[in-house]
Write a protein that holds these residues in place. Structure first.
Motif, short mmCIF file in Angstrom:
data_model
loop_
_atom_site.label_atom_id
_atom_site.label_comp_id
_atom_site.label_asym_id
_atom_site.label_seq_id
_atom_site.Cartn_x
_atom_site.Cartn_y
_atom_site.Cartn_z
N GLN A 64 0.84 -1.19 0.00
CA GLN A 64 0.00 0.00 0.00
C GLN A 64 0.88 1.25 0.00
O GLN A 64 1.85 1.34 0.74
N HIS A 65 0.51 2.17 -0.87
CA HIS A 65 1.19 3.47 -0.93
C HIS A 65 0.11 4.53 -1.07
O HIS A 65 -0.48 4.68 -2.14
N GLY A 66 -0.17 5.22 0.01
CA GLY A 66 -1.25 6.21 -0.02
C GLY A 66 -2.60 5.54 -0.23
O GLY A 66 -2.99 4.64 0.49
N ALA A 67 -3.31 5.98 -1.26
CA ALA A 67 -4.62 5.41 -1.57
C ALA A 67 -4.52 4.16 -2.46
O ALA A 67 -5.50 3.48 -2.68
N LEU A 68 -3.33 3.88 -2.96
CA LEU A 68 -3.13 2.73 -3.86
C LEU A 68 -2.86 1.47 -3.04
O LEU A 68 -1.94 1.44 -2.22
#
Length: 98
Positions: A64-68
């Protein structure tokens, strides 16, 4: 006949989970396979149960990276069956479970 499955999940980190399972199962012959139908299917009371053993290994990954959010799974499965019950033709109009 005994039938069972044992499974486990181990998550060494937040982003990785490892899974595994082993299973053993049996299938008893049906009444039709054992005693026939007095016409098309001939009886065979000496049938043994079908048996099967299976094993599964897998891995789940999560990033997960931010909203992704990205998820992925990989599984490998192996199965071995024995004593299959199959019909064998004995004459033009009859078959027997063997």
């Amino acid at each position: 006949m005994p039938t069972g499955r044992f499974g486990a999940l181990v998550a060494p980190t937040r982003w990785l989970a490892l899974t595994g399972a082993v299973a053993y199962g049996t299938r008893l012959p049906t009444m039709l396979e054992l005693f026939g139908d007095r016409g098309w299917l001939v009886s065979n009371v000496e049938l043994r149960p079908e048996r099967g053993v299976s094993a599964e290994l897998g891995a789940r990954v999560r990033a997960q990276h931010g909203a992704l959010l990205v998820r992925g799974e990989v599984h490998a499965f192996v199965r071995e069956d024995s004593d299959f019950i199959r019909y064998q033709r004995t004459s033009q109009f009859q078959a027997k479970a063997e």
